[in-house]
Design an enzyme around this catalytic site. Structure first.
Site, PDB file in Angstrom:
ATOM      1  N   SER A  31      -2.097  -7.378   2.241  1.00  0.00           N
ATOM      2  CA  SER A  31      -1.130  -6.286   2.196  1.00  0.00           C
ATOM      3  C   SER A  31      -0.171  -6.443   3.354  1.00  0.00           C
ATOM      4  O   SER A  31      -0.477  -7.116   4.355  1.00  0.00           O
ATOM      5  CB  SER A  31      -1.843  -4.935   2.310  1.00  0.00           C
ATOM      6  OG  SER A  31      -0.928  -3.874   2.535  1.00  0.00           O
TER       7      SER A  31
ATOM      8  N   TYR B 170      -7.990   1.163   5.547  1.00  0.00           N
ATOM      9  CA  TYR B 170      -7.239   0.235   4.697  1.00  0.00           C
ATOM     10  C   TYR B 170      -6.621  -0.882   5.532  1.00  0.00           C
ATOM     11  O   TYR B 170      -6.694  -2.065   5.173  1.00  0.00           O
ATOM     12  CB  TYR B 170      -6.146   1.006   3.951  1.00  0.00           C
ATOM     13  CG  TYR B 170      -5.332   0.155   3.005  1.00  0.00           C
ATOM     14  CD1 TYR B 170      -5.792  -0.109   1.720  1.00  0.00           C
ATOM     15  CD2 TYR B 170      -4.108  -0.388   3.398  1.00  0.00           C
ATOM     16  CE1 TYR B 170      -5.051  -0.890   0.843  1.00  0.00           C
ATOM     17  CE2 TYR B 170      -3.360  -1.173   2.530  1.00  0.00           C
ATOM     18  CZ  TYR B 170      -3.835  -1.422   1.254  1.00  0.00           C
ATOM     19  OH  TYR B 170      -3.099  -2.211   0.401  1.00  0.00           O
TER      20      TYR B 170
END
Length: 339
Positions: free
Chosen positions: A230, A243
């Site tokens: 990401s 995350y």
């Protein structure tokens, strides 16, 4: 400049709609009704209007887009409503012929787009997800493709074993796509349950499945693994603590494996998406502190990608077209990471 003589369709870009004398007022009226402004669509001007249905996470039914198209065209559905505008996926016939690729998170979003792309390019795909219904929908949508489905949880070793068994003796590729969001909480607010769940799915699951398929790849002296990291794995940002840490972990997992197995014929790379219109919701109640940081940060996103656009990057790294690429963390974010 907008061609006012061309009909507006679901596949006309959001920018085309906004700049059109008929379409602009309709879209702005829709935004006003939802309490949003035109600036909220700035990062997605290049996407088809149809993509708003996906991005709404179930809040906008297909009928809303259909009604807008009818209103913009004087109550008549345009004959070329299915025409594409902007980027169009270009399938490379036979690129994965004779190959078996495992794709996790394959029931929706990026995972489904990757599975579809590989299947259309001649590969056998072992699709993995916890949703049996959506996996069946994927399989039914491509009746002539070679698709095997495994309903499983990548955090459970018994399900990992089932996935590898479905792959068979030859596993050529693995796309570790399955992942979840967190609640955008900063470290001092992150609860154990949130941390454990996000790390388990986003990082540990990919580790376990990679560990399981690598021996077969080593035996053949060839194989490609692509992990989904990401933009949050490249720097600290407004994503939640759990995350962000999980995606930094994916980067480390990728680079370590690439270094260890590169000399033995394996390639391990990762794609780092920026904003993607997949409709993945946050987990649980969104942190107030995280939300306060999230809004201004998201306003800097240069563009939102679609799942097929990410699948183009991932399928490239899985294919022999990426023969000399190993250990790369490929930002697929429209340039967001260089800002």
């Amino acid at each position: 400049m907008v061609d006012e003589s061309a009909p507006l369709t679901p596949n006309s870009t959001i920018g085309t709609w906004l700049d059109h004398p008929e379409g602009g007022p309709l879209v702005r009226g829709l935004l006003e009704a939802s309490g949003a402004g035109e600036e909220s669509l700035a990062p997605v001007r290049g996407l088809p209007l149809q993509q708003l249905v996906v991005m709404s996470q179930g809040q906008m039914p297909q009928s809303v887009v259909d009604d807008l198209v009818m209103q913009a065209n004087g109550g008549v559905a345009p004959e070329n409503a299915g025409d594409e505008t902007g980027w169009v996926e270009q399938v490379t016939s036979g690129r994965f012929s004779g190959r078996t690729v495992i794709v996790t998170g394959a029931a929706s979003g990026i995972g489904r787009a990757v599975a579809e792309r590989i299947a259309r390019e001649g590969g056998r795909v072992v699709t993995v997800d916890i949703s049996a219904d959506r996996l069946q929908d994927l399989s039914s949508s491509l009746p002539d493709a070679k698709i095997d489905t495994v309903v499983g949880d990548i955090t459970k070793q018994s399900d990992i074993d089932s996935i590898v068994a479905a792959g068979g003796e030859r596993i050529d590729g693995l796309a570790n796509v399955a992942g979840i969001n967190d609640d955008f909480s900063p470290l001092h607010e992150t609860e154990d349950a949130m941390w454990d769940r996000v790390i388990a799915i986003n990082l540990t699951g990919g580790f376990k499945l990679s560990r399981a398929v690598i021996p077969a790849m080593l035996e053949r002296g060839a194989g490609a693994i692509v992990n989904v990291a990401s933009e949050a794995g490249l720097r600290g940002n407004a994503s939640g603590n759990a995350y962000t840490v999980s995606k930094h972990g994916v980067v480390g997992l990728t680079r370590s494996a690439a270094f260890m197995y590169g000399p033995q014929g394996l390639r391990v790379n990762a794609v780092a998406p920026g904003g993607v219109a997949t409709g993945i919701p946050p987990q649980g109640e969104t942190s107030e502190a995280g939300s306060a940081r999230l809004g201004p940060f998201q306003s800097a996103i240069p563009t939102i990608a679609t799942a097929p656009q990410l699948a183009a990057s991932i399928s490239f790294l899985l294919s022999d077209d990426a023969v000399n690429i190993n250990g790369v963390i490929l930002p697929s974010d429209g340039g967001w990471s260089v800002q």
